[in-house]
Design an enzyme around this catalytic site. Structure first.
Site, PDB file in Angstrom:
ATOM      1  N   LYS A 162       0.868  -1.134  -0.011  1.00  0.00           N
ATOM      2  CA  LYS A 162       0.021  -0.030  -0.010  1.00  0.00           C
ATOM      3  C   LYS A 162       1.065   1.259   0.091  1.00  0.00           C
ATOM      4  CE  LYS A 162      -3.917  -2.391   2.017  1.00  0.00           C
ATOM      5  NZ  LYS A 162      -4.516  -2.961   3.375  1.00  0.00           N
ATOM      6  N   GLN A 199      -4.191  -1.518   9.413  1.00  0.00           N
ATOM      7  CA  GLN A 199      -4.264  -2.949   8.978  1.00  0.00           C
ATOM      8  C   GLN A 199      -4.738  -3.886   9.866  1.00  0.00           C
ATOM      9  OE1 GLN A 199      -3.365  -3.357   5.830  1.00  0.00           O
ATOM     10  NE2 GLN A 199      -4.040  -5.603   6.124  1.00  0.00           N
ATOM     11  N   ASP A 226     -11.078   3.056   4.123  1.00  0.00           N
ATOM     12  CA  ASP A 226     -11.296   1.451   4.051  1.00  0.00           C
ATOM     13  C   ASP A 226     -12.983   1.322   3.800  1.00  0.00           C
ATOM     14  OD1 ASP A 226      -9.515  -0.326   3.763  1.00  0.00           O
ATOM     15  OD2 ASP A 226      -8.824  -0.684   5.702  1.00  0.00           O
TER      16      ASP A 226
END
Ligand code: NAD
Length: 296
Positions: free
Chosen positions: A52, A96, A119
């Site tokens: 990412k 994460q 997200d």
């Protein structure tokens, strides 16, 4: 013979479009910025985070990494999230998952400001999507939709079957495909579904997101259908140096004989997920600075 829907190619197109957009934003003094929080030492999570950050770098998005020990407390973690919420130079926040045992993921998700929730996991954003209103779409479902759109696959009035009902993948895909604009008739299947093959073999569009290697076999799919394989599973393969290889939830070789279009694994939904995170980050930066969302 099936036509391949390449996530590699489609995600590259999207990233190219973004690169231009980011250059323009920078000329206007706005540098999109993503904060990436990694807690603990999980090797798979470390790889995802690295990818990412690398993609941010490739596109000119600033990324700020916060690597934290697994001994961090819930309060310390959420204090960091709150600091990032209040930092106007940070536009998107990604924590994460999975978090190490003892830390509460849903509490962290609720702490991330909905405006920075790139997200798309905050209940407010998920709720807005469920109500058909604009908000951040979580990255994997967003990637699946882009693959359908950019492959000119008509979804309106089609029977779509989604295998899996997770909040991360199955449920939002089902919600989105049944919403106005996508207009599919959607059936959601899960671990308790009976006569699964009878249902899946009616699907014009079949989305597999269950996490069981090569679960979907040729007898479960309709001739001429479109199959999107979200699954990423590692299986043993003594012919590989590593001793393993990645496969999806679909038995690709036999299923592709029957489908009109199909996604591969790897190189399918995986690269789309990261591309859509970049789109959400750029949109977060735009929206927080009074600009409209990009047309993607
Ligand atoms: P999950 O474990 O949270 O959910 C799995 C779902 O599958 C559940 O809803 C369950 O009811 C259903 N299921 C399990 N067994 C079933 C069966 N026999 N028949 C029908 N349904 C069954 O998993 P997830 O987070 O939704 O992820 C699913 C897969 O997608 C995994 O392989 C994961 O690695 C992959 N994934 C890929 C990406 C990507 O970027 N490509 C992103 C997220 C997840």
């Amino acid at each position: 013979m099936s036509k391949l829907i390449s996530g590699k190619i489609i995600s590259s197109q999207i990233k190219e479009e973004l690169r231009n957009e980011i250059e323009n934003l920078k000329k206007r003094g706005l540098e999109p910025c993503l904060a990436v929080i990694l807690v603990g030492e999980d090797p798979a999570s470390a790889v995802y985070v690295r990818n990412k950050k690398r993609t941010c770098e490739e596109l000119g998005i600033r990324s700020v990494g916060h690597d934290l020990p697994e001994t961090i407390s819930q309060d310390e973690l959420e204090n960091l999230v709150n600091d990032l919420n209040n930092d106007s130079s940070v536009h998107g926040i990604l924590n994460q998952f999975p978090l190490p045992n003892g830390l509460d993921e849903s509490s962290v998700i609720r702490t991330i400001s909905p405006e920075k929730d790139v997200d798309g996991l905050n209940p407010l954003n998920a709720g807005l999507i469920a109500m058909g209103q604009p908000s951040f779409i979580s990255c994997t479902p967003y990637g699946v939709l882009q693959m359908l759109k950019r492959s000119n696959i008509s979804t309106s009035g089609k029977n779509a079957v989604v295998l899996g009902r997770s909040n991360l993948v199955g449920r939002p895909i089902a919600t989105l495909l049944s919403s106005k604009g996508w207009d599919s008739t959607v059936t959601v299947c899960h671990s308790r579904t009976e006569k699964l093959a009878e249902i899946t073999s009616q699907a014009d569009i079949l989305i597999a997101a269950i996490g069981i290697p090569q679960f979907v076999t040729a007898n479960m799919v309709k001739e001429g259908s479109v199959v999107i394989d979200v699954g990423i599973n590692s299986i043993e393969d003594p012919s590989k140096k590593s001793g393993t290889r990645l496969v999806g939830d679909v038995a690709f070789d036999e299923v592709q004989e029957k489908t009109s279009m199909i996604t591969p694994v790897p190189g399918g939904v995986g690269p789309m997920t990261i591309a859509m995170l970049m789109v959400n980050t750029v949109n977060a930066a735009r929206l927080q600075n009074g600009l409209s969302e990009l047309e993607i």
